[in-house]
Design a protein around this motif. Structure first.
Motif, PDB file in Angstrom:
ATOM      1  N   GLY A 102       0.800  -1.231   0.000  1.00 52.01           N
ATOM      2  CA  GLY A 102       0.000   0.000   0.000  1.00 52.01           C
ATOM      3  C   GLY A 102       0.824   1.268   0.000  1.00 52.01           C
ATOM      4  N   GLN A 107       3.933  -0.544  -7.401  1.00 50.76           N
ATOM      5  CA  GLN A 107       3.780   0.190  -8.671  1.00 50.76           C
ATOM      6  C   GLN A 107       5.149   0.466  -9.298  1.00 50.76           C
ATOM      7  OE1 GLN A 107       1.870   0.666  -6.055  1.00 50.76           O
ATOM      8  NE2 GLN A 107      -0.230   0.773  -6.818  1.00 50.76           N
ATOM      9  N   ASN A 133      -6.694 -14.818  -4.220  1.00 49.70           N
ATOM     10  CA  ASN A 133      -5.760 -13.759  -3.796  1.00 49.70           C
ATOM     11  C   ASN A 133      -6.322 -12.404  -4.234  1.00 49.70           C
ATOM     12  OD1 ASN A 133      -3.608 -12.102  -3.185  1.00 49.70           O
ATOM     13  ND2 ASN A 133      -2.048 -13.420  -4.115  1.00 49.70           N
ATOM     14  N   ARG A 135      -6.277  -9.300  -3.045  1.00 47.72           N
ATOM     15  CA  ARG A 135      -5.463  -8.072  -3.086  1.00 47.72           C
ATOM     16  C   ARG A 135      -4.602  -8.036  -4.354  1.00 47.72           C
ATOM     17  NH1 ARG A 135      -3.286  -4.411   1.512  1.00 47.72           N
ATOM     18  NH2 ARG A 135      -2.410  -2.796   0.174  1.00 47.72           N
ATOM     19  N   LYS A 142      -5.565  -2.898 -11.482  1.00 53.21           N
ATOM     20  CA  LYS A 142      -5.154  -1.482 -11.534  1.00 53.21           C
ATOM     21  C   LYS A 142      -4.010  -1.280 -12.523  1.00 53.21           C
ATOM     22  CE  LYS A 142      -3.865  -0.451  -7.318  1.00 53.21           C
ATOM     23  NZ  LYS A 142      -3.403   0.294  -6.123  1.00 53.21           N
TER      24      LYS A 142
HETATM   25  C1  LIG Z   1       0.145  -8.005  -4.653  1.00 52.72           C
HETATM   26  C2  LIG Z   1       1.017  -6.880  -4.123  1.00 52.72           C
HETATM   27  C3  LIG Z   1       2.342  -6.873  -4.869  1.00 52.72           C
HETATM   28  C4  LIG Z   1       0.309  -5.537  -4.407  1.00 52.72           C
HETATM   29  O1  LIG Z   1       1.031  -4.503  -3.820  1.00 52.72           O
HETATM   30  P1  LIG Z   1       0.294  -3.471  -2.840  1.00 52.72           P
HETATM   31  O2  LIG Z   1       1.243  -2.432  -2.411  1.00 52.72           O
HETATM   32  O3  LIG Z   1      -0.394  -4.277  -1.789  1.00 52.72           O
HETATM   33  O4  LIG Z   1      -0.788  -2.895  -3.874  1.00 52.72           O
HETATM   34  P2  LIG Z   1      -1.776  -1.662  -3.726  1.00 52.72           P
HETATM   35  O5  LIG Z   1      -2.049  -1.374  -2.271  1.00 52.72           O
HETATM   36  O6  LIG Z   1      -1.290  -0.580  -4.597  1.00 52.72           O
HETATM   37  O7  LIG Z   1      -3.075  -2.258  -4.441  1.00 52.72           O
HETATM   38  C5  LIG Z   1      -3.831  -3.270  -3.853  1.00 52.72           C
HETATM   39  C6  LIG Z   1      -5.294  -2.939  -4.030  1.00 52.72           C
HETATM   40  O8  LIG Z   1      -6.055  -4.004  -3.463  1.00 52.72           O
HETATM   41  C7  LIG Z   1      -6.969  -3.456  -2.540  1.00 52.72           C
HETATM   42  N1  LIG Z   1      -7.162  -4.475  -1.524  1.00 52.72           N
HETATM   43  C8  LIG Z   1      -6.547  -4.640  -0.364  1.00 52.72           C
HETATM   44  N2  LIG Z   1      -7.002  -5.725   0.257  1.00 52.72           N
HETATM   45  C9  LIG Z   1      -7.951  -6.260  -0.544  1.00 52.72           C
HETATM   46  C10 LIG Z   1      -8.821  -7.385  -0.444  1.00 52.72           C
HETATM   47  N3  LIG Z   1      -8.779  -8.189   0.616  1.00 52.72           N
HETATM   48  N4  LIG Z   1      -9.693  -7.622  -1.454  1.00 52.72           N
HETATM   49  C11 LIG Z   1      -9.731  -6.827  -2.551  1.00 52.72           C
HETATM   50  N5  LIG Z   1      -8.932  -5.725  -2.681  1.00 52.72           N
HETATM   51  C12 LIG Z   1      -8.060  -5.469  -1.699  1.00 52.72           C
HETATM   52  C13 LIG Z   1      -6.314  -2.200  -2.033  1.00 52.72           C
HETATM   53  O9  LIG Z   1      -7.240  -1.302  -1.479  1.00 52.72           O
HETATM   54  C14 LIG Z   1      -5.697  -1.669  -3.308  1.00 52.72           C
HETATM   55  O10 LIG Z   1      -6.645  -1.027  -4.152  1.00 52.72           O
HETATM   56  P3  LIG Z   1      -6.809   0.592  -4.160  1.00 52.72           P
HETATM   57  O11 LIG Z   1      -5.467   1.170  -4.494  1.00 52.72           O
HETATM   58  O12 LIG Z   1      -7.812   0.820  -5.252  1.00 52.72           O
HETATM   59  O13 LIG Z   1      -7.260   0.967  -2.802  1.00 52.72           O
HETATM   60  C15 LIG Z   1       1.271  -7.015  -2.608  1.00 52.72           C
HETATM   61  O14 LIG Z   1       0.056  -6.906  -1.895  1.00 52.72           O
HETATM   62  C16 LIG Z   1       1.943  -8.314  -2.265  1.00 52.72           C
HETATM   63  O15 LIG Z   1       3.162  -8.435  -2.360  1.00 52.72           O
HETATM   64  N6  LIG Z   1       1.129  -9.291  -1.821  1.00 52.72           N
HETATM   65  C17 LIG Z   1       1.657 -10.570  -1.381  1.00 52.72           C
HETATM   66  C18 LIG Z   1       2.293 -11.341  -2.519  1.00 52.72           C
HETATM   67  C19 LIG Z   1       1.352 -11.635  -3.644  1.00 52.72           C
HETATM   68  O16 LIG Z   1       0.192 -11.913  -3.461  1.00 52.72           O
HETATM   69  N7  LIG Z   1       1.937 -11.571  -4.844  1.00 52.72           N
HETATM   70  C20 LIG Z   1       1.228 -11.857  -6.049  1.00 52.72           C
HETATM   71  C21 LIG Z   1       1.367 -13.294  -6.368  1.00 52.72           C
HETATM   72  S1  LIG Z   1       0.594 -13.642  -7.954  1.00 52.72           S
END
Ligand SMILES: CC(C)(COP(=O)(O)OP(=O)(O)OC[C@H]1O[C@@H](n2cnc3c(N)ncnc32)[C@H](O)[C@@H]1OP(=O)(O)O)[C@@H](O)C(=O)NCCC(=O)NCCS
Length: 169
Positions: A102, A107, A133, A135, A142
């Motif tokens: 977040g 990005q 998954n 998030r 996005k």
């Molecule tokens: C996936 C990942 C790289 C994204 O990075 P991040 O910094 O979390 O991304 P952002 O916060 O910019 O975007 C995530 C979005 O999901 C939203 N979000 C958060 N939790 C959520 C949930 N439970 N359900 C749906 N959306 C969710 C956030 O609000 C955000 O959207 P917004 O910007 O419109 O508010 C990071 O969360 C991560 O490393 N996750 C664990 C590893 C993983 O899952 N990797 C992908 C494997 S395929």
């Protein structure tokens, strides 16, 4: 924050980050036995050293101070049938340490990933993301990825459905 290509010196720190971020992401929603099996198969200093040295794999790291806080790996391997561009490159792994979610790290890393994928000659990038998954799915949406289909990902002994996402580069 610095984004750079990995070198053989990074294998131990990458193995540690990769194991930790995978566990943090999926431990609560999966069977501990499958998790242990997968961690043992996928992560370890020798395994990550092999990946860093593999010419088919590009490993990007994000440093903050003296710590690794995120990584991504591109791979030229197979292309799923639902992806129409046979030259598509795979975004194989993309992980940010939980305390940096977040905050824009993802990005910035994605911008570097796109640059590397284009440098490798690809016009399309694909990835598999677990259907549960949420998030990651929201993040990829996005970033302009769309759903092309799905495939099975074997997590330990558990066959799971991954959505296959694609984006143009
Ligand atoms: C996936 C990942 C790289 C994204 O990075 P991040 O910094 O979390 O991304 P952002 O916060 O910019 O975007 C995530 C979005 O999901 C939203 N979000 C958060 N939790 C959520 C949930 N439970 N359900 C749906 N959306 C969710 C956030 O609000 C955000 O959207 P917004 O910007 O419109 O508010 C990071 O969360 C991560 O490393 N996750 C664990 C590893 C993983 O899952 N990797 C992908 C494997 S395929």
């Amino acid at each position: 924050m610095t984004i750079r290509l990995a070198t053989d010196q990074d294998a131990a720190a990458l193995a540690d980050l990769a194991r930790r971020t995978f566990h943090d992401t999926f431990a609560a929603t999966n069977n501990p036995g499958d998790m242990a099996l997968y961690l043992a198969q996928a992560y370890g200093v020798e395994q990550q050293a092999r990946e860093i040295a593999d010419p088919r794999v590009t490993t990007l790291l994000v440093d903050e101070g003296s710590s690794l806080i995120a990584y991504a790996q591109l791979r030229n391997d197979h292309v799923p049938a639902c992806v129409t561009d046979a030259g598509a490159i795979e975004l194989w792994r993309f992980y940010v340490d939980a305390e940096w979610h977040g905050q824009g790290v993802a990005q910035r890393l994605m911008a570097s990933v796109r640059g590397e994928a284009k440098r490798r000659g690809a016009q399309t990038m694909w990835l598999g993301v677990w259907e549960r998954n949420e998030r990651a799915r929201a993040f990829y949406q996005k970033c302009g990825f769309t759903v092309a289909g799905d495939h099975i990902f074997l997590f330990g002994t558990d066959p799971q459905t991954d959505l296959v996402l694609v984006t143009s580069l």
